[in-house]
Motif scaffolding. Structure first.
Motif, mmCIF file in Angstrom:
data_model
loop_
_atom_site.group_PDB
_atom_site.id
_atom_site.type_symbol
_atom_site.label_atom_id
_atom_site.label_comp_id
_atom_site.label_asym_id
_atom_site.label_seq_id
_atom_site.Cartn_x
_atom_site.Cartn_y
_atom_site.Cartn_z
ATOM 1 N N VAL A 23 0.898 -1.219 -0.007
ATOM 2 C CA VAL A 23 0.054 -0.096 0.032
ATOM 3 C C VAL A 23 0.997 1.126 -0.219
ATOM 4 C CG1 VAL A 23 -1.753 1.225 1.302
ATOM 5 C CG2 VAL A 23 -1.692 -1.295 1.230
ATOM 6 N N LEU A 24 0.610 2.376 -0.850
ATOM 7 C CA LEU A 24 1.103 3.405 -0.803
ATOM 8 C C LEU A 24 0.051 4.582 -0.060
ATOM 9 C CD1 LEU A 24 3.530 5.464 -1.729
ATOM 10 C CD2 LEU A 24 2.208 5.904 -3.777
ATOM 11 N N ILE A 25 1.025 5.130 1.062
ATOM 12 C CA ILE A 25 -0.055 6.140 1.636
ATOM 13 C C ILE A 25 0.464 7.567 1.174
ATOM 14 C CG2 ILE A 25 -0.908 7.174 3.801
ATOM 15 C CD1 ILE A 25 -0.361 4.319 5.138
ATOM 16 N N VAL A 26 -0.424 8.325 0.460
ATOM 17 C CA VAL A 26 0.110 9.781 0.278
ATOM 18 C C VAL A 26 -0.590 10.693 1.017
ATOM 19 C CG1 VAL A 26 0.115 11.174 -1.935
ATOM 20 C CG2 VAL A 26 0.124 8.808 -2.262
ATOM 21 N N ASP A 27 0.053 11.333 1.848
ATOM 22 C CA ASP A 27 -0.465 12.439 2.827
ATOM 23 C C ASP A 27 0.558 13.677 3.225
ATOM 24 O OD1 ASP A 27 -1.785 13.783 5.266
ATOM 25 O OD2 ASP A 27 -3.109 12.346 5.325
ATOM 26 N N ASP A 28 0.152 14.825 3.069
ATOM 27 C CA ASP A 28 1.255 15.671 3.466
ATOM 28 C C ASP A 28 1.360 16.011 5.120
ATOM 29 O OD1 ASP A 28 -1.129 17.045 3.723
ATOM 30 O OD2 ASP A 28 -0.402 18.795 3.320
ATOM 31 N N ASN A 29 0.795 15.225 5.707
ATOM 32 C CA ASN A 29 0.860 15.316 7.167
ATOM 33 C C ASN A 29 1.514 14.307 7.849
ATOM 34 O OD1 ASN A 29 0.323 15.294 9.973
ATOM 35 N ND2 ASN A 29 -1.618 16.363 9.779
ATOM 36 N N PRO A 30 2.904 14.521 8.280
ATOM 37 C CA PRO A 30 3.667 13.266 8.737
ATOM 38 C C PRO A 30 3.160 12.484 9.978
ATOM 39 C CG PRO A 30 4.825 15.436 8.483
ATOM 40 C CD PRO A 30 3.418 15.701 8.068
ATOM 41 N N ARG A 31 2.256 13.099 10.715
ATOM 42 C CA ARG A 31 1.554 12.676 11.815
ATOM 43 C C ARG A 31 0.565 11.600 11.209
ATOM 44 N NH1 ARG A 31 1.883 10.048 16.481
ATOM 45 N NH2 ARG A 31 -0.144 10.212 17.465
ATOM 46 N N ASN A 32 0.062 11.692 10.369
ATOM 47 C CA ASN A 32 -1.158 10.949 9.596
ATOM 48 C C ASN A 32 -0.269 9.658 9.076
ATOM 49 O OD1 ASN A 32 -3.256 12.730 10.327
ATOM 50 N ND2 ASN A 32 -3.163 13.754 8.247
ATOM 51 N N LEU A 33 0.848 10.127 8.192
ATOM 52 C CA LEU A 33 1.328 8.874 7.905
ATOM 53 C C LEU A 33 2.090 7.933 8.859
ATOM 54 C CD1 LEU A 33 3.881 10.683 5.164
ATOM 55 C CD2 LEU A 33 1.699 9.484 4.517
ATOM 56 N N GLN A 34 2.445 8.604 9.739
ATOM 57 C CA GLN A 34 2.996 7.725 10.918
ATOM 58 C C GLN A 34 1.973 6.600 11.580
ATOM 59 O OE1 GLN A 34 4.738 9.806 14.343
ATOM 60 N NE2 GLN A 34 5.787 8.244 15.187
ATOM 61 N N VAL A 35 0.569 7.460 11.856
ATOM 62 C CA VAL A 35 -0.313 6.652 12.704
ATOM 63 C C VAL A 35 -0.840 5.574 11.645
ATOM 64 C CG1 VAL A 35 -2.513 6.941 13.663
ATOM 65 C CG2 VAL A 35 -0.709 8.628 14.089
ATOM 66 N N LEU A 36 -1.361 5.947 10.596
ATOM 67 C CA LEU A 36 -2.054 4.996 9.532
ATOM 68 C C LEU A 36 -1.038 3.953 9.091
ATOM 69 C CD1 LEU A 36 -4.504 3.830 8.037
ATOM 70 C CD2 LEU A 36 -4.002 5.941 6.266
ATOM 71 N N GLY A 37 0.224 4.539 8.818
ATOM 72 C CA GLY A 37 1.241 3.572 8.271
ATOM 73 C C GLY A 37 1.682 2.522 9.451
ATOM 74 N N GLY A 38 1.786 3.146 10.538
ATOM 75 C CA GLY A 38 2.163 1.840 11.656
ATOM 76 C C GLY A 38 0.804 0.872 11.898
#
Length: 408
Positions: A23-38
């Motif tokens: 899955v590739l997650i595309v978001d400009d908010n690093p916090r969103n990337l960290q939470v959803l990706g984790g």
């Protein structure tokens, strides 16, 4: 409670089945990337990240993803533009895109689906619900991949089968053509030979044996591969009966052919295992006396002289096992110059078509022969083929088609 249990079940299934999904997650908010990706990594997914649209598109030069989770509100290139570029690229257009965004107005949701998204989830989202939606899309991707693999395997197998069938057709033609080595001593003739499939259950046999011209037109049980196997068997038997044993009388030829088939196929009156057989016609034209003899099984012979047609009827039993013991009858006629003789299987007669999707039938076919018989042989062949194609139209060919016309 039921919905909660279903969500938990879906999460467990995602854990068990999606370990290789990316899955590739595309978001400009690093916090969103960290939470959803984790969270997704914990569920066994392979996750990569992009902080804007341009970096997302650069990822596609490095690898392929099974699913894209895409934010809309990003600097430089928003999510709609990214999705549009993904769908315009032939290499990525089939990757499902799910928008995950705080933008919740109806116009944006409709726009997202119109440019190719498979789902639209608004923030904040429920994690278990998100997993169910991701699972649905990944299952669809996996199913599509399996279908494509199956289709590829089927295509490869069909390719191998078709290659084998093409080679079998080559062998079948080679076997048939060995009987035409003396064609320069034969009367003028044409042949219409249209298999229903690549291989044919209809076959012809032609040769000149000591000034006696033998023509045979045979129709084996079935068509395709089974019919072709029978036709090669029949051609081999005719070579033995006519060329080696010098049996030249048509009724005797059919009787010998019948005996060989019954013996080879193990057909016995009390325990018939293989009921397959043949039907067809054999003529012998003695060039020294201009005498033609004919014997037939189910398929008659048409003789035309001076615009008058004579039908030489065939016996009403097959070349093969038959409940009642019977011998083939012999017909004898004198042949004049420019007489026409036609031998044929039932394929042309039984072809469906015309305005009412009916068969041509014997009467209609014989009327065609009488209409065209004075034309040059190749012109006759062309006319009969043109009529057949026009009659059949878009309908499927019913059976193997074989017609032989002979001018003396």
């Amino acid at each position: 409670m039921v919905l909660k249990n279903r969500l938990k079940s879906s999460v467990m299934e995602l854990d068990n089945t999606s370990t290789k999904s990316s899955v590739l997650i595309v978001d400009d908010n690093p916090r969103n990337l960290q939470v959803l990706g984790g969270f997704l990594k914990e569920k066994g997914l392979l996750v990569e990240f992009a902080i804007d649209g341009h970096s997302a598109l650069e990822w596609f030069n490095k690898r392929r993803f099974d699913l894209i989770l895409l934010d809309i509100m990003m600097p430089g290139m928003n999510g709609f533009e990214v999705c549009r570029k993904i769908k315009e690229n032939p290499d990525t257009c089939d990757i499902p895109v799910i928008f995950i965004t705080a933008v919740s107005d109806t116009d944006s949701i409709v726009k997202g689906f119109n440019i190719g998204a498979v789902d639209y989830i608004t923030k904040p989202f429920i994690q278990d619900e998100l997993l169910v939606r991701i699972k649905t899309q990944l299952e669809a991707v996996r199913s599509k991949q399996l279908i494509l693999e199956y289709l590829s395997n089927i295509e490869e197998k069909n390719k191998n089968i078709n290659s084998s069938i093409d080679y079998a057709r080559y062998i079948q033609n080679a076997v048939i053509q060995t009987s035409e080595t003396s064609s320069k001593y034969l009367p003028d003739y044409f042949i219409i030979d249209h298999p229903k499939d690549i291989l044919s259950g209809d076959y012809y046999w032609i040769n000149n044996i000591d000034g006696q011209v033998i023509f045979a037109v045979m129709d084996c049980t079935g068509h395709g591969v089974p019919g072709a196997l029978m036709s090669i068997l029949g051609t081999t038997f005719l070579n033995d009966v006519i060329c080696h044993k010098k049996i030249l009388q048509p009724d005797k030829i059919l009787e010998c052919l019948r005996e060989k088939l019954i013996h080879s196929l193990g057909q016995k009156q009390n325990s018939v295992v293989v009921k397959d057989g043949m039907e067809g016609s054999v003529v012998n034209f003695d060039q020294s006396t201009s005498t033609l003899t004919f014997a037939g099984s189910l398929n008659p012979m048409v003789h035309i002289r001076n615009n008058e047609m004579t039908l030489l009827k065939a016996d009403r039993f097959p070349i093969g096992f038959y409940d009642k013991e019977a011998k083939f009858s012999l017909n004898t006629i004198k042949i004049n110059k420019d007489d026409m003789v036609y031998l044929y299987s039932d394929g042309y007669i039984d072809q469906f078509g015309g305005p009412d999707s009916k068969k041509i039938k014997s009467k209609g076919f014989r009327e065609l022969l009488l209409t065209y018989h004075e034309l040059p042989l190749m012109a006759q062949k062309t006319k009969l083929e043109e009529y057949l194609n026009l009659w059949r139209g878009n309908l499927e060919q019913t059976d193997d088609i074989l017609v032989v016309g002979i001018r003396f």
